[in-house]
Design an enzyme around this catalytic site. Structure first.
Site, PDB file in Angstrom:
ATOM      1  N   HIS A   1       0.887  -1.139   0.023  1.00 46.89           N
ATOM      2  CA  HIS A   1       0.076   0.224  -0.138  1.00 46.89           C
ATOM      3  C   HIS A   1       0.996   1.159   0.008  1.00 46.89           C
ATOM      4  CE1 HIS A   1      -3.245  -2.719   1.747  1.00 46.89           C
ATOM      5  NE2 HIS A   1      -3.424  -2.645   0.760  1.00 46.89           N
TER       6      HIS A   1
ATOM      7  N   GLU B   1       1.471   3.541   2.884  1.00 48.56           N
ATOM      8  CA  GLU B   1       1.932   3.093   4.344  1.00 48.56           C
ATOM      9  C   GLU B   1       3.442   3.121   4.222  1.00 48.56           C
ATOM     10  OE1 GLU B   1      -0.251  -0.475   4.758  1.00 48.56           O
ATOM     11  OE2 GLU B   1      -2.166   0.460   4.442  1.00 48.56           O
TER      12      GLU B   1
ATOM     13  N   HIS C   1       3.363  -3.433   6.598  1.00 49.11           N
ATOM     14  CA  HIS C   1       2.286  -2.495   6.132  1.00 49.11           C
ATOM     15  C   HIS C   1       2.264  -1.349   7.435  1.00 49.11           C
ATOM     16  CE1 HIS C   1      -0.451  -4.716   3.455  1.00 49.11           C
ATOM     17  NE2 HIS C   1       0.636  -5.381   3.633  1.00 49.11           N
TER      18      HIS C   1
ATOM     19  N   GLU D   1       1.862  -4.772  10.704  1.00 44.85           N
ATOM     20  CA  GLU D   1       1.579  -3.364  10.913  1.00 44.85           C
ATOM     21  C   GLU D   1       2.415  -2.762  11.743  1.00 44.85           C
ATOM     22  OE1 GLU D   1      -0.883  -2.447   9.164  1.00 44.85           O
ATOM     23  OE2 GLU D   1      -1.922  -4.187   8.525  1.00 44.85           O
TER      24      GLU D   1
END
Length: 647
Positions: free
Chosen positions: A252, A255, A390, A482
């Site tokens: 992404h 990110e 991410h 994350e």
């Protein structure tokens, strides 16, 4: 005049929840602590994780207040509306006030009049307002003036970011609050666009030419190359017995922290290798490392142009074509589960190396060029372990990411659940932010309750994920990390983010050496056997040997019964003991060819049949003749008995 680099106070979590106050709020889930820029709401209306601060009353006396706890030069405010799938609330205009004691307030002025700033026309686009003159104060208030009325049901709701920088503290009054903002490592801590990323990677390659190589695995939709940095003591070559590791960032594009961490990581490894750090030297000599800092460079460029404050939650997430690459890999989970439901004979089922469906590989398939490039990369290099970096949360997720019956969320484990939990814990427990018991939840789920790891499908359903595809189509185990609550942290946060993640990045790479490894060879020729299947008893997921016959099977400590088999060979089994050491247990196999296979290969080469093989073939013919004769005699006896009975 004092100059400072202004930073984000809200989304960086420098401002704690108890530093936020409001004139009123509708309920706890809409309290002042929920008024942070880009905060995401839960999916249930009325829960404790709503997507904004919302005032209880609808008048111009409502305010959201930030206590910076020391003198700060405030330079601006960014506003968003409420994030919610049930409600639509935005503030159209607002005023700002400052104070040093929270009692006497001074308005932000525009010349001789009190300034009124433009807010939002939609709920998600961040709108920046810069003050004509920066203001030095401890407290700042945002005071809504007009808002979306929605008849008479419109609420005063907002998410905000305050821009400012703390002033020097010569008397050290606020020493308890001061956090180190620097790293001891001398790295290039800033956001790098595509050209700057290429330049940095080239500089690392020039500084460490003996252990680095830059290569491209393909291009993005707009033609930007997907560059990879390889780090190894033998760049460009797969070495027998040496595992292949990869980090992928920027799937992404907005990110961005993963991208910068991988650029930092390649610099760090180069510097420490030259310095003689034995941990890094060992890692480089025993592992072939591949770092892809930007899988979606088109998306990144879009977010980069807006900047960390204004890129919002979604700008740059998707590819140039609008594809979410986190859902763009072939859905092999459904292929597997459908086969399980339809096949009654479990011995006929496969549990690894699932082929990609034909409709996915066609040119008409809606598959991003970046996704195709990564799939080809996975097929070309025998990766053993990977992580997909991410942003937007603080948690490590592991496969499966997709629920079996398309439920919104449901724990859906693989056969390697225990090892995936080990991998996830290795990263999360050494990450300075994740492991902090006093940290606040990022958005709408408290992952501290799960020790900062979770089965991906138990969080939310993600069909077509790279993690699941990697596990089902290749030998490679992969998790998603994350990295931060903020998808696009301010450049001033990057040194601390490196400190937070440096040990985690290294520890996770070292896990590639857990379990067993070895070479599957032909007993007669000692040649490596490719595509040999490695089966571990009681774990319904096999892996395969690669071109030279070497293999790696990630396992937790314990004793395992392992079987190697290959077409044309007799299978071989042995017991392998995995210890807690930071190196794998060697489990080699030598397989004996079946006589027919040996004969086939010899005749194909025009050679003479060895005496041992002639003897073995004669024995097989005699055995077959005995079996056939016995069967014929049984049939004759049965027929004779039948005739006798008839008579």
């Amino acid at each position: 005049m004092f100059l400072c680099s202004c930073i984000q106070l809200f989304s960086s979590l420098k401002v704690k929840d108890n530093q936020l106050r409001a004139s009123s709020f509708k309920r706890k889930g809409l309290g002042p602590h929920r008024g942070r820029l880009n905060i995401q709401s839960g999916i249930e209306d009325g829960d404790i994780y709503d997507g904004a601060w919302c005032a209880q009353y609808r008048d111009k006396k409502q305010w959201l207040e930030v206590d910076a706890r020391q003198l700060t030069r405030f330079t601006g405010v960014i506003l968003q509306g409420r994030n919610s799938i049930w409600s639509w609330d935005v503030v159209h205009t607002y005023k700002v006030q400052f104070s040093n004691d929270s009692l006497v307030w001074k308005p932000c002025m525009n010349g001789t009049e009190e300034a009124v700033f433009e807010g939002n026309q939609d709920a998600e686009t961040p709108v920046l307002a810069l003050f004509n003159t920066s203001a030095v104060a401890r407290y700042i208030r945002i005071n809504p003036q007009t808002w979306y009325q929605n008849g008479t049901d419109g609420d005063i709701c907002l998410r905000a970011e305050v821009l400012g920088c703390t002033l020097p503290d010569p008397n050290n009054i606020y020493a308890w609050q001061t956090q180190p903002a620097e790293s001891r490592d001398k790295l290039d801590f800033r956001h790098h666009n595509y050209k700057e990323m290429k330049k940095l990677m080239k500089s690392v390659n020039e500084a460490c030419p003996d252990i680095t190589r830059i290569y491209s695995i393909g291009k993005s939709y707009t033609g930007l190359k997907l560059y990879v940095m390889e780090i190894s003591d033998n760049p460009g070559k797969h070495e027998l017995g040496e595992p292949e590791f990869r980090y992928v960032a920027g799937m992404h594009g907005n990110e961005v922290l993963g991208r910068e961490l991988l650029l930092n990581l390649m610099q760090y490894i180069c510097q420490e290798y030259k310095r003689g750090d034995q941990r890094i030297v060992h890692l480089v000599k025993e592992t072939r490392i591949h770092l892809l800092p930007s899988m979606n460079p088109d998306g990144y460029e879009m977010a980069f142009k807006k900047g960390s404050e204004l890129s919002g939650w979604a700008l740059g997430r998707y590819s140039y074509e609008g594809i979410d690459m986190n859902h763009n890999f072939a859905d092999l989970n459904s292929v597997m589960w459908t086969a399980i439901e339809l096949e009654t004979d479990r011995s006929k089922l496969i549990n690894h190396y699932f082929p990609i469906p034909e409709q996915y590989t066609s040119e008409e398939a809606f598959v991003a060029s970046e996704t195709r490039a990564v799939i080809n990369w996975m097929q070309d290099i025998p990766f053993v372990l990977s992580a997909n970096l991410h942003g937007g949360e603080l948690v490590v997720t592991y496969p499966y990411d997709m629920t079996r019956d398309w439920a919104p969320r449901e724990h859906t484990p693989t056969s390697d659940e225990s090892f995936f939990r080990w991998l996830s814990t290795a990263y999360a427990s050494t990450n300075q932010v994740m492991s902090n018991p006093d940290r606040r939840p990022c958005h709408n789920k408290d992952f501290l309750r799960y020790n900062n790891i979770i089965n991906g499908a138990d969080w939310h359903n993600v069909p077509g994920s790279m993690n699941d595809f990697s596990y089902l189509h290749t030998n490679c185990f992969e998790v998603t990390v994350e990295l931060s609550c903020d998808k696009f942290p301010h450049a001033s946060e990057l040194p601390m983010e490196w400190e937070n993640n440096r040990e985690s990045l290294l520890i996770y790479m070292e896990q590639v050496h857990r379990g067993i490894k070895g070479v599957v060879r032909d007993k007669d020729t000692e040649a490596g056997i490719a595509d040999a299947i490695i089966k571990v008893d009681d774990i319904d997921h096999h892996i395969r040997s690669v071109a030279d016959g070497d293999y790696w099977r990630l396992l937790n400590p314990g004793e395992y019964r392992v079987t190697a088999s290959a077409e044309g060979y007799y299978p071989s089994s042995r017991t392998c003991q995995v210890m807690y050491d930071h190196y794998p247990t060697i489990c080699d196999f030598r397989l004996t060819k079946m006589p027919k296979q040996r004969l086939k290969e010899i005749l194909a080469k025009g050679g003479k049949i060895p005496k041992d093989l002639q003897l073995r073939l004669r024995q097989l013919r005699l055995r077959k003749l005995r079996v056939t004769t016995k069967a014929m005699n049984q049939r004759r006896a049965a027929a004779a008995a039948k005739r006798a009975k008839r008579v």
